[in-house]
Design a protein around this motif. Sequence first.
Motif, PDB file in Angstrom:
ATOM      1  N   ASP A 172      -1.327 -25.738 -29.673  1.00  0.00           N
ATOM      2  CA  ASP A 172      -2.638 -25.162 -29.395  1.00  0.00           C
ATOM      3  C   ASP A 172      -2.924 -25.168 -27.890  1.00  0.00           C
ATOM      4  O   ASP A 172      -3.395 -24.168 -27.333  1.00  0.00           O
ATOM      5  CB  ASP A 172      -3.716 -25.932 -30.158  1.00  0.00           C
ATOM      6  CG  ASP A 172      -5.088 -25.318 -29.988  1.00  0.00           C
ATOM      7  OD1 ASP A 172      -5.254 -24.126 -30.319  1.00  0.00           O
ATOM      8  OD2 ASP A 172      -5.998 -26.025 -29.517  1.00  0.00           O
TER       9      ASP A 172
ATOM     10  N   ARG B 132      -3.517 -21.789 -25.577  1.00  0.00           N
ATOM     11  CA  ARG B 132      -4.765 -21.611 -24.831  1.00  0.00           C
ATOM     12  C   ARG B 132      -4.522 -21.332 -23.353  1.00  0.00           C
ATOM     13  O   ARG B 132      -5.365 -20.740 -22.679  1.00  0.00           O
ATOM     14  CB  ARG B 132      -5.672 -22.834 -25.000  1.00  0.00           C
ATOM     15  CG  ARG B 132      -6.274 -22.916 -26.377  1.00  0.00           C
ATOM     16  CD  ARG B 132      -7.103 -24.195 -26.569  1.00  0.00           C
ATOM     17  NE  ARG B 132      -7.543 -24.308 -27.934  1.00  0.00           N
ATOM     18  CZ  ARG B 132      -8.653 -23.753 -28.417  1.00  0.00           C
ATOM     19  NH1 ARG B 132      -9.427 -23.040 -27.636  1.00  0.00           N
ATOM     20  NH2 ARG B 132      -8.977 -23.905 -29.683  1.00  0.00           N
TER      21      ARG B 132
ATOM     22  N   TRP C 200      -4.704 -15.257 -24.397  1.00  0.00           N
ATOM     23  CA  TRP C 200      -5.573 -16.061 -25.252  1.00  0.00           C
ATOM     24  C   TRP C 200      -6.854 -15.329 -25.639  1.00  0.00           C
ATOM     25  O   TRP C 200      -7.263 -15.366 -26.798  1.00  0.00           O
ATOM     26  CB  TRP C 200      -5.907 -17.395 -24.584  1.00  0.00           C
ATOM     27  CG  TRP C 200      -6.856 -18.201 -25.413  1.00  0.00           C
ATOM     28  CD1 TRP C 200      -8.179 -18.391 -25.187  1.00  0.00           C
ATOM     29  CD2 TRP C 200      -6.570 -18.863 -26.644  1.00  0.00           C
ATOM     30  NE1 TRP C 200      -8.737 -19.146 -26.188  1.00  0.00           N
ATOM     31  CE2 TRP C 200      -7.755 -19.452 -27.096  1.00  0.00           C
ATOM     32  CE3 TRP C 200      -5.418 -19.028 -27.408  1.00  0.00           C
ATOM     33  CZ2 TRP C 200      -7.831 -20.193 -28.262  1.00  0.00           C
ATOM     34  CZ3 TRP C 200      -5.491 -19.767 -28.570  1.00  0.00           C
ATOM     35  CH2 TRP C 200      -6.685 -20.337 -28.992  1.00  0.00           C
TER      36      TRP C 200
ATOM     37  N   TRP D  27      -4.070 -16.537 -33.252  1.00  0.00           N
ATOM     38  CA  TRP D  27      -3.169 -17.663 -33.026  1.00  0.00           C
ATOM     39  C   TRP D  27      -3.751 -18.944 -33.613  1.00  0.00           C
ATOM     40  O   TRP D  27      -3.045 -19.732 -34.232  1.00  0.00           O
ATOM     41  CB  TRP D  27      -2.908 -17.844 -31.534  1.00  0.00           C
ATOM     42  CG  TRP D  27      -2.088 -16.742 -30.909  1.00  0.00           C
ATOM     43  CD1 TRP D  27      -1.301 -15.814 -31.544  1.00  0.00           C
ATOM     44  CD2 TRP D  27      -1.996 -16.454 -29.519  1.00  0.00           C
ATOM     45  NE1 TRP D  27      -0.723 -14.981 -30.625  1.00  0.00           N
ATOM     46  CE2 TRP D  27      -1.132 -15.346 -29.373  1.00  0.00           C
ATOM     47  CE3 TRP D  27      -2.560 -17.013 -28.377  1.00  0.00           C
ATOM     48  CZ2 TRP D  27      -0.820 -14.802 -28.142  1.00  0.00           C
ATOM     49  CZ3 TRP D  27      -2.241 -16.473 -27.141  1.00  0.00           C
ATOM     50  CH2 TRP D  27      -1.380 -15.381 -27.015  1.00  0.00           C
ATOM     51  N   THR D  28      -5.050 -19.143 -33.403  1.00  0.00           N
ATOM     52  CA  THR D  28      -5.712 -20.329 -33.952  1.00  0.00           C
ATOM     53  C   THR D  28      -5.643 -20.338 -35.478  1.00  0.00           C
ATOM     54  O   THR D  28      -5.359 -21.362 -36.094  1.00  0.00           O
ATOM     55  CB  THR D  28      -7.179 -20.401 -33.485  1.00  0.00           C
ATOM     56  OG1 THR D  28      -7.196 -20.480 -32.063  1.00  0.00           O
ATOM     57  CG2 THR D  28      -7.886 -21.604 -34.073  1.00  0.00           C
TER      58      THR D  28
ATOM     59  N   ILE E 218      -2.035 -21.305 -36.518  1.00  0.00           N
ATOM     60  CA  ILE E 218      -1.661 -22.715 -36.387  1.00  0.00           C
ATOM     61  C   ILE E 218      -2.468 -23.603 -37.337  1.00  0.00           C
ATOM     62  O   ILE E 218      -1.977 -24.641 -37.770  1.00  0.00           O
ATOM     63  CB  ILE E 218      -1.709 -23.223 -34.928  1.00  0.00           C
ATOM     64  CG1 ILE E 218      -3.096 -23.156 -34.338  1.00  0.00           C
ATOM     65  CG2 ILE E 218      -0.700 -22.521 -34.070  1.00  0.00           C
ATOM     66  CD1 ILE E 218      -3.209 -23.792 -32.958  1.00  0.00           C
ATOM     67  N   LYS E 219      -3.660 -23.174 -37.712  1.00  0.00           N
ATOM     68  CA  LYS E 219      -4.413 -23.917 -38.726  1.00  0.00           C
ATOM     69  C   LYS E 219      -3.709 -23.835 -40.078  1.00  0.00           C
ATOM     70  O   LYS E 219      -3.682 -24.801 -40.838  1.00  0.00           O
ATOM     71  CB  LYS E 219      -5.846 -23.390 -38.841  1.00  0.00           C
ATOM     72  CG  LYS E 219      -6.745 -23.867 -37.731  1.00  0.00           C
ATOM     73  CD  LYS E 219      -8.158 -23.363 -37.914  1.00  0.00           C
ATOM     74  CE  LYS E 219      -9.064 -23.850 -36.800  1.00  0.00           C
ATOM     75  NZ  LYS E 219     -10.445 -23.365 -36.959  1.00  0.00           N
TER      76      LYS E 219
END
Length: 135
Positions: A51, A55, A60, A67-68, A71-72
């Motif tokens: 993460d 960022r 970003w 992307w967030t 990865i979650k």
Amino acid sequence: MNSGPGQSVKWLQRALGLKKVDGLVGPQTLAAVNAVDDHDALIAKIIALRDAFLRALKGWKKFGKGWTSRIKQVLAIGQAWARGSVGPEVVYDAAGARKAYASDAKAAPSAAIADAATGGGLVTGGTVLTTLQSA
């Protein structure tokens, strides 16, 4: 994690604090993973490193939300598979350790071709059955 298997191993090696980060799973990487008691915490550390890296990228602002989200999802899947502080409680069921015997198995289904001779599943007197019987 969207960067290929080699980079994934590097994230693992960084999270483990290994001096040699080469993207290859060798004896040192395996020993370090086996020494970890809480794999959920290790996965969370990998995700935090990833993460922070994302960022810092120029893209970003444009791609950060996706992307967030990705990865979650990786975090949730990883912790569902892992053993440690977050994953589901493991409950031992003694019945699950019982030995299986061939006599416990159900009989195999018939190998006959659609049981056409006996009308298996077909309506008696219907056109399909009549055609099959005459063939």
